[in-house]
Design a protein around this motif. Structure first.
Motif, mmCIF file in Angstrom:
data_model
loop_
_atom_site.group_PDB
_atom_site.id
_atom_site.type_symbol
_atom_site.label_atom_id
_atom_site.label_comp_id
_atom_site.label_asym_id
_atom_site.label_seq_id
_atom_site.Cartn_x
_atom_site.Cartn_y
_atom_site.Cartn_z
ATOM 1 N N MET A 416 0.857 -1.182 0.000
ATOM 2 C CA MET A 416 0.000 0.000 0.000
ATOM 3 C C MET A 416 0.891 1.228 0.000
ATOM 4 O O MET A 416 1.982 1.225 0.589
ATOM 5 C CB MET A 416 -0.895 0.005 1.238
ATOM 6 N N ALA A 417 0.436 2.299 -0.654
ATOM 7 C CA ALA A 417 1.271 3.489 -0.766
ATOM 8 C C ALA A 417 0.394 4.732 -0.763
ATOM 9 O O ALA A 417 -0.738 4.713 -1.269
ATOM 10 C CB ALA A 417 2.118 3.443 -2.035
ATOM 11 N N VAL A 418 0.919 5.798 -0.174
ATOM 12 C CA VAL A 418 0.190 7.064 -0.063
ATOM 13 C C VAL A 418 1.125 8.198 -0.471
ATOM 14 O O VAL A 418 2.350 8.051 -0.422
ATOM 15 C CB VAL A 418 -0.321 7.292 1.380
ATOM 16 N N PRO A 419 0.575 9.342 -0.877
ATOM 17 C CA PRO A 419 1.440 10.464 -1.264
ATOM 18 C C PRO A 419 2.198 11.034 -0.066
ATOM 19 O O PRO A 419 1.658 11.126 1.040
ATOM 20 C CB PRO A 419 0.470 11.486 -1.853
ATOM 21 N N SER A 420 3.444 11.424 -0.326
ATOM 22 C CA SER A 420 4.274 12.025 0.718
ATOM 23 C C SER A 420 4.339 13.536 0.599
ATOM 24 O O SER A 420 4.962 14.196 1.428
ATOM 25 C CB SER A 420 5.699 11.463 0.642
ATOM 26 N N TYR A 421 3.724 14.084 -0.443
ATOM 27 C CA TYR A 421 3.709 15.537 -0.618
ATOM 28 C C TYR A 421 2.256 15.989 -0.653
ATOM 29 O O TYR A 421 1.503 15.631 -1.555
ATOM 30 C CB TYR A 421 4.418 15.924 -1.919
#
Length: 504
Positions: A416-421
């Motif tokens: 799973m991945a989410v935006p870091s900006y």
């Protein structure tokens, strides 16, 4: 993974939207619905019109083995670009009364411009969109010339194609504007009503679905995944600045003007714009649907809340035809003048056309020699080629990775991945929501790791501020050459005592 091991030369997701398109397509193909499966909670994909992901989903069904199926999808885009070039040359050649070979040459040159190739060689929706634009404009102009039932049938086809264009790209509303303005200008009232009704019927289910599900998007990531209404609410009237409007011409100047001093460049730009404007008038006169579509498209790009580059590349073939028509029209008018006026108008037309042609040719030669069409893809792919093995091998299967290009990370690692900006729109620029908002988002999304792909990335200043304001919250887990960092994230209730954190 090394650069040489990257399938098909570049990873899917290097341009952000291409990864999201494929992630949505995979979700559709595998029965998960139109959802962003890599984000916690799998929210609906309300930002991205459904037609292109559905096209990719059909190809995924034919070849479900990823990443081997990427070659099939890129082939699909190549076929669509070829179909567009052929259809556009046939349509514009017939409508403009220009020599068929010249129209085909202009379309081919514009369709193979370095920036267009850069867009068409990743999984972007432009090739499908361009085919639908030609279909809608061709049918609308044919409906203008037809009588009775045949005219209404062609208008219906134009409306359906325009609706499909809106389902491929939101800016496809310009296509519907072109269709309706062309029919209304010819006083085809019933035909325009039929076209409008069919277009709206085509997009109504999607519009209702978006309205129902838009509230599922976390406000922190509205700029990435929310609706365009969310973006326009953020930006206010900042687009009205002269600098913001001048930004629209920057990408075109980069490929069509020589690298000379600014005063001379401004003069050359005005000359080129003059020929383009004359050509737009001619395009509206000879191929009304395409002409009005292009006018509406450029007007929308002028107020669009993103940098205009990608949007202009999809219009480049139409702009090329308009510029060629403008040059031809200026030469025709010069032939009707006498003496010095004739020489002056002819000189300006030929000089402007020569400058643009030579500048474009030099730009193409440099770009082709240096592999510019795929340079950015390869560069970003090389960065992620160093990171992805670590994510796969050193993070647990239930890890949530905060990163740039989050869809890419999910596609190639299964994490799973989410935006870091986190950002909001300010004019045509982005403005960080700041370190406190980032920390709250990381906690809320359950992020366990954060990857920074370089100290020059948009996310770096905010992450650096978070390191300084919350020591111990981010613990360095891995460092690669080039300023690439991986951090383990301490949850708010388990953070160690404050200590000085490493700063990128």
């Amino acid at each position: 993974m090394t650069v040489a091991q990257i399938p098909h030369g570049a990873l899917v997701g290097v341009f952000y939207d291409d990864g999201i398109y494929l992630a949505l397509a995979r979700s559709l193909a595998e029965g998960g619905g139109y959802r962003l499966a890599y984000l916690p909670g799998a929210p609906p994909g309300v930002h991205y019109p459904v037609l292109y992901p559905a096209f990719l989903a059909a190809l995924w069904k034919l070849g479900p083995a990823f990443p081997a199926n990427v070659a099939l999808m890129r082939l699909g885009n190549a076929v669509l670009m070829g179909a567009f070039a052929l259809l556009a040359a046939r349509y514009l050649g017939a409508r403009t009364a220009a020599r068929a070979w010249l129209v085909a040459l202009v379309v081919a040159l514009a369709a193979t411009a370095i920036p267009v190739l850069a867009v068409a060689t990743v999984l972007f929706s432009e090739p499908l969109f361009l085919v639908l634009v030609v279909a809608a404009c061709w049918a609308a102009d044919a409906a203008r010339d037809a009588e009775g039932r045949r005219g209404l049938e062609l208008a219906a086809l134009a409306g359906l194609a325009a609706g499909a264009a809106m389902l491929a790209r939101s800016i496809g509303v310009a296509v519907l504007a072109g269709v309706l303005l062309a029919l209304l200008a010819a006083r085809r009232w019933r035909a325009s009503a039929v076209a409008a009704a069919l277009a709206l019927a085509a997009v109504a289910p999607w519009s209702l679905w978006v309205r129902e599900h838009r509230g599922a998007i976390d406000p922190a990531i509205a700029a990435n995944y929310g609706t365009y209404g969310d973006l326009f609410a953020q930006r206010g009237a900042s687009w009205l600045s002269p600098a913001g409007l001048a930004e629209v011409g920057r990408p075109l100047g980069a490929i069509a003007l020589p690298p000379v001093g600014q005063p001379l460049r401004t003069v050359l730009a005005l000359l080129a714009i003059g020929l383009l404007l004359v050509g737009l008038v001619e395009l509206v006169r000879r191929a009304p649907a395409a002409g009005w579509m292009l006018v509406a498209y450029l007007a929308i790009v002028a107020v669009w809340p993103y940098a205009p580059d990608r949007f202009l590349w999809a219009a480049l073939p139409w702009l090329g035809i308009a510029f060629a028509l403008g040059t031809a029209s200026a030469l025709e008018r010069a032939a009707r003048l006498d003496g010095h006026r004739r020489m002056a108008v002819r000189g300006l037309a030929l000089g402007g056309a020569a400058i643009v042609a030579l500048s474009f040719g030099a730009y193409q030669a440099r770009g082709l020699a240096g592999g510019a069409a795929t340079a950015t893809q390869r560069g970003i792919s090389a960065t992620f080629a160093t990171v992805l093995p670590w994510v796969r091998e050193q993070t647990p299967a239930d890890a949530v990775i905060a990163t740039e290009d989050e869809a890419l990370v999910w596609l190639y690692t299964g994490r799973m991945a989410v935006p870091s900006y986190l950002w909001r729109v300010r004019g045509r620029d982005s403005e960080s929501l700041g370190p406190d908002s980032l920390r709250a988002w990381l906690d809320r999304s359950g992020a366990t790791h954060l990857v920074l792909t370089g100290t020059g990335s948009e996310a770096a200043p905010t992450i650096n501020a978070l390191l300084g304001s919350r020591p111990g919250y981010l613990r360095v887990a891995r460092v690669w050459p080039g300023g690439i960092f991986a951090f383990a994230i301490a949850r708010a209730d388990t953070a160690p005592p404050e200590r000085e954190g490493a700063r990128p």
